[in-house]
Design an enzyme around this catalytic site. Sequence first.
Site, PDB file in Angstrom:
ATOM      1  N   HIS A   1      16.813 -16.261 -17.573  1.00 34.98           N
ATOM      2  CA  HIS A   1      16.413 -17.060 -18.700  1.00 34.98           C
ATOM      3  C   HIS A   1      16.670 -16.577 -20.168  1.00 34.98           C
ATOM      4  O   HIS A   1      17.064 -17.204 -21.135  1.00 34.98           O
ATOM      5  CB  HIS A   1      14.876 -17.475 -18.561  1.00 34.98           C
ATOM      6  CG  HIS A   1      14.261 -18.209 -19.622  1.00 34.98           C
ATOM      7  ND1 HIS A   1      13.953 -19.839 -19.368  1.00 34.98           N
ATOM      8  CD2 HIS A   1      13.820 -18.090 -20.924  1.00 34.98           C
ATOM      9  CE1 HIS A   1      13.243 -20.168 -20.540  1.00 34.98           C
ATOM     10  NE2 HIS A   1      13.209 -19.176 -21.407  1.00 34.98           N
ATOM     11  N   GLU A   2      16.136 -15.373 -20.155  1.00 31.50           N
ATOM     12  CA  GLU A   2      16.283 -14.630 -21.673  1.00 31.50           C
ATOM     13  C   GLU A   2      17.769 -14.241 -21.949  1.00 31.50           C
ATOM     14  O   GLU A   2      18.304 -14.622 -23.121  1.00 31.50           O
ATOM     15  CB  GLU A   2      15.510 -13.324 -21.699  1.00 31.50           C
ATOM     16  CG  GLU A   2      13.916 -13.511 -21.480  1.00 31.50           C
ATOM     17  CD  GLU A   2      13.260 -14.466 -22.574  1.00 31.50           C
ATOM     18  OE1 GLU A   2      13.913 -14.552 -23.592  1.00 31.50           O
ATOM     19  OE2 GLU A   2      12.336 -15.252 -22.069  1.00 31.50           O
TER      20      GLU A   2
ATOM     21  N   HIS B   1      19.467 -17.285 -23.830  1.00 28.10           N
ATOM     22  CA  HIS B   1      19.046 -17.268 -25.309  1.00 28.10           C
ATOM     23  C   HIS B   1      19.801 -16.391 -25.742  1.00 28.10           C
ATOM     24  O   HIS B   1      20.521 -16.614 -26.819  1.00 28.10           O
ATOM     25  CB  HIS B   1      17.540 -16.697 -25.432  1.00 28.10           C
ATOM     26  CG  HIS B   1      16.442 -18.019 -25.050  1.00 28.10           C
ATOM     27  ND1 HIS B   1      16.471 -19.198 -25.337  1.00 28.10           N
ATOM     28  CD2 HIS B   1      15.475 -17.842 -24.373  1.00 28.10           C
ATOM     29  CE1 HIS B   1      15.530 -19.765 -24.994  1.00 28.10           C
ATOM     30  NE2 HIS B   1      14.572 -18.841 -24.003  1.00 28.10           N
TER      31      HIS B   1
HETATM   32 ZN   LIG Z   1      12.790 -19.060 -23.407  1.00 26.33          ZN
END
Ligand SMILES: [Zn+2]
Length: 376
Positions: free
Chosen positions: A68-69, A72
Amino acid sequence: MFGESYSLFRILGFEIRANVTWLFLALLITWSLAAGFFPFVYPDLAPTTYWSMALVGMLGLFFSLLFHELSHSVVARAYGLPVGGITLFLFGGVAEMTAEPKEPKVEFWMAIAGPIASVVLGVAFYGVAVTMEGLGVPDHIAGVARYLGFINFLLAAFNMVPGFPLDGGRVLRAALWHWKGDVVWATLWASRMGQGFGLLLVALGVVSFLGGNFIGGMWWILIGLFVRAAAAAGYKQLLTQQALKGKTVRRFMTTDPVTVPPETTVEQFVEEYLYRHDYDVFPVVRDGRLLGCASLRQAKAVPREEWRQTRVSDVCQDCGDVNTVDVDEDAGEALNRMQQNENGRLMVTEGPRLVGMLVLKDFLRYLQIRGELEKA
Ligand SMILES: [Zn+2]
């Protein structure tokens, strides 16, 4: 913010760190899976089986947060924003951005990338679970993949709540920013939504706690408080950046700093500088030129009986990047650096010369007065 972090490895050029508090989360997750969730869903298995399943589940969660990170970070880097690294901590993961996006479009794609990645990973884990079941793999083994699929959907859903600093809050901010063209106004509303959501989590936590779910209740109260504080801090930080925009260090420095002549003895340095002033680090200056920095630490390194004969010029050291700043540097940049060196002061230089001192107190005073004037 949460104490020490340890570097684990690098992936795609990003440094991955784990905060000490992540260990607590890892233990809590493993324990609650092994002693609660898996025995409830798949009864009558051996304890070692539950613990193995829980361990795989915890590692899968680690991977899911990281994925997830990373998404980003990859999008941020593609738009040219610097990413410091990824740190896993008590409440999940955080990709450290050292600069904010300059336009709503960038903010939108950066924010939405995380939930999209989690949905994709969730579908993949469900796919693995269904394939395993089709191949006749025992239910409880496929069950771990099924659990991880669910966790990724949960991650996506939680993060899409439209309150800053959650991803959904950033999407909301990007939308409002695009609509009105005012990033401060957009941040204010996204931050208010975030603070409201934080309070809601605290309230749900209290209800849950009073209902007898002590650990779960405490957990939601903690996350709620964290979201609330982060939402408020995000707005304040933006105001600070806006207030300092386009201003350089020159605007804020004091021009007559206390300096130490190089021929001062260590004894004089201790008596007349360290004892008399509030600071630990002093610039050593001859004819306006910065020769180095003298500090409490260097004085302590000299044996007491040599204090009279030793001169400050013999013990002072290069001030280093953390303690100095160029007079024409961006004030917001300087403020960031000052918060890193932790002594709240920077020596301001122009070439080899010391031209002033930048003090955190003066910054804060400026920001406070500006804030008061804007309220009026
Ligand atoms: Zn996030």
